[in-house]
Design a protein around this motif. Structure first.
Motif, PDB file in Angstrom:
ATOM      1  N   SER A 181      30.442  21.760  24.457  1.00 55.06           N
ATOM      2  CA  SER A 181      30.335  21.357  26.038  1.00 55.06           C
ATOM      3  C   SER A 181      31.435  20.973  25.634  1.00 55.06           C
ATOM      4  O   SER A 181      31.558  19.334  25.538  1.00 55.06           O
ATOM      5  CB  SER A 181      29.074  20.596  25.933  1.00 55.06           C
TER       6      SER A 181
ATOM      7  N   ARG B 137      25.565  19.175  35.600  1.00 54.34           N
ATOM      8  CA  ARG B 137      25.696  17.689  34.942  1.00 54.34           C
ATOM      9  C   ARG B 137      24.661  18.140  34.050  1.00 54.34           C
ATOM     10  O   ARG B 137      23.714  18.921  33.880  1.00 54.34           O
ATOM     11  CB  ARG B 137      24.621  16.343  35.585  1.00 54.34           C
ATOM     12  N   CYS B 138      25.252  17.644  32.539  1.00 56.48           N
ATOM     13  CA  CYS B 138      24.490  18.178  31.319  1.00 56.48           C
ATOM     14  C   CYS B 138      22.962  18.348  31.550  1.00 56.48           C
ATOM     15  O   CYS B 138      22.289  18.382  31.413  1.00 56.48           O
ATOM     16  CB  CYS B 138      25.157  17.437  30.105  1.00 56.48           C
TER      17      CYS B 138
ATOM     18  N   SER C 231      26.521  11.351  24.290  1.00 57.65           N
ATOM     19  CA  SER C 231      27.457  11.124  25.286  1.00 57.65           C
ATOM     20  C   SER C 231      27.533  10.143  26.385  1.00 57.65           C
ATOM     21  O   SER C 231      29.004   9.191  27.298  1.00 57.65           O
ATOM     22  CB  SER C 231      27.460  12.441  26.192  1.00 57.65           C
TER      23      SER C 231
ATOM     24  N   GLU D 167      31.101  17.467  23.352  1.00 57.62           N
ATOM     25  CA  GLU D 167      29.496  17.478  22.669  1.00 57.62           C
ATOM     26  C   GLU D 167      29.622  18.743  21.713  1.00 57.62           C
ATOM     27  O   GLU D 167      30.000  20.025  22.311  1.00 57.62           O
ATOM     28  CB  GLU D 167      29.067  17.196  23.503  1.00 57.62           C
TER      29      GLU D 167
ATOM     30  N   LEU E 293      32.771  17.688  28.875  1.00 56.43           N
ATOM     31  CA  LEU E 293      31.659  16.586  29.711  1.00 56.43           C
ATOM     32  C   LEU E 293      33.573  16.069  30.601  1.00 56.43           C
ATOM     33  O   LEU E 293      34.143  15.576  29.832  1.00 56.43           O
ATOM     34  CB  LEU E 293      30.673  15.877  29.753  1.00 56.43           C
ATOM     35  N   ASP E 294      33.377  15.562  31.703  1.00 53.64           N
ATOM     36  CA  ASP E 294      34.446  14.878  32.317  1.00 53.64           C
ATOM     37  C   ASP E 294      33.182  13.628  32.272  1.00 53.64           C
ATOM     38  O   ASP E 294      31.530  13.517  32.708  1.00 53.64           O
ATOM     39  CB  ASP E 294      34.139  15.097  33.641  1.00 53.64           C
TER      40      ASP E 294
ATOM     41  N   MET F 183      29.983  13.379  33.588  1.00 56.47           N
ATOM     42  CA  MET F 183      28.100  13.505  33.169  1.00 56.47           C
ATOM     43  C   MET F 183      28.505  15.652  33.426  1.00 56.47           C
ATOM     44  O   MET F 183      27.677  16.588  32.857  1.00 56.47           O
ATOM     45  CB  MET F 183      26.890  13.438  32.710  1.00 56.47           C
ATOM     46  N   ARG F 184      29.671  15.930  34.055  1.00 56.38           N
ATOM     47  CA  ARG F 184      29.757  17.182  34.491  1.00 56.38           C
ATOM     48  C   ARG F 184      30.281  17.780  33.414  1.00 56.38           C
ATOM     49  O   ARG F 184      30.927  17.652  32.856  1.00 56.38           O
ATOM     50  CB  ARG F 184      30.480  17.163  35.900  1.00 56.38           C
ATOM     51  N   ILE F 185      29.517  19.232  33.562  1.00 53.39           N
ATOM     52  CA  ILE F 185      29.653  20.368  32.814  1.00 53.39           C
ATOM     53  C   ILE F 185      31.267  20.995  33.014  1.00 53.39           C
ATOM     54  O   ILE F 185      31.525  21.598  33.836  1.00 53.39           O
ATOM     55  CB  ILE F 185      29.067  21.021  32.300  1.00 53.39           C
TER      56      ILE F 185
ATOM     57  N   GLY G  56      36.074  11.969  29.304  1.00 56.60           N
ATOM     58  CA  GLY G  56      34.999  12.189  29.330  1.00 56.60           C
ATOM     59  C   GLY G  56      34.561  13.096  28.629  1.00 56.60           C
ATOM     60  O   GLY G  56      35.099  12.062  26.991  1.00 56.60           O
TER      61      GLY G  56
ATOM     62  N   SER H 160      28.955  13.681  19.766  1.00 62.32           N
ATOM     63  CA  SER H 160      29.621  13.463  20.915  1.00 62.32           C
ATOM     64  C   SER H 160      31.008  12.523  20.840  1.00 62.32           C
ATOM     65  O   SER H 160      31.049  11.514  20.219  1.00 62.32           O
ATOM     66  CB  SER H 160      28.783  12.348  21.960  1.00 62.32           C
TER      67      SER H 160
END
Length: 169
Positions: free
Chosen positions: A59, A88-89, A105, A152, A61-62, A65-67, A149, A136
């Motif tokens: 994954s 968000r994750c 993360s 993961e 993420l920014d 925590m957005r995918i 970001g 992470s």
């Protein structure tokens, strides 16, 4: 399945980060028209092939925590939460409204260093369906070096954790 170690995973993440940097640099170059588009599409196709070939979960993420991107393994494991991108994750992967207390993360975003935890793998009803190793790694802006970001790297270790728990009984 091949036994990986933390160094192998860091190397893989480094290579993926370098590839992402190359793609960004390619965008920034003053190539013209069709040639630039073809080169960009070739790099994007290569990155997609890398993501699809990894049997563990990935994954991106920014900083909020957005995918941003996932590989097919994550889509398979969390098919009940599709689409994943944009969520968000912790919402997509754990059905939560806030980040998990042990989230590696969050640690990476705060420290700029790699982090690791064993975390529960949850199903569609927020039930624990297994366990995952979650590594992470910081994702840095190529120009500024600032963390933008995390990446993961996720491995399903349900069998290993079950064996450990059964052995302790």
């Amino acid at each position: 399945m091949k036994n990986h170690n933390h160094r192998d995973e860091e190397q893989l993440i480094k290579e993926m980060t370098d590839l992402q940097r190359q793609i960004t640099n390619l965008k920034a170059k003053e190539l013209t028209g069709k040639r630039a588009e073809e080169a960009f599409q070739e790099q994007e196709h290569f990155l997609k092939n890398v993501f699809e070939s990894i049997q563990d979960g990935i994954s991106v993420l920014d900083a909020e925590m957005r995918i941003v991107r996932v590989n097919p393994t994550m889509e398979k494991w969390y098919s009940h939460a599709m689409p994943l991108v944009g969520k968000r994750c912790y919402e997509a992967y754990h059905g939560r409204t806030k980040a998990c207390d042990i989230c590696p993360s969050i640690k990476t975003l705060k420290t700029g260093k790699s982090a690791y935890e064993i975390v529960p793998k949850t199903g569609p009803k927020k039930e624990i369906t297994g366990w995952i190793d979650l590594y992470s790694f910081p994702l840095r802006d190529s120009a500024t070096g600032q963390i933008k970001g995390v990446i993961e790297y996720v491995r399903d270790v349900t069998g290993r954790e079950k064996a450990i728990r059964d052995y302790k009984i």
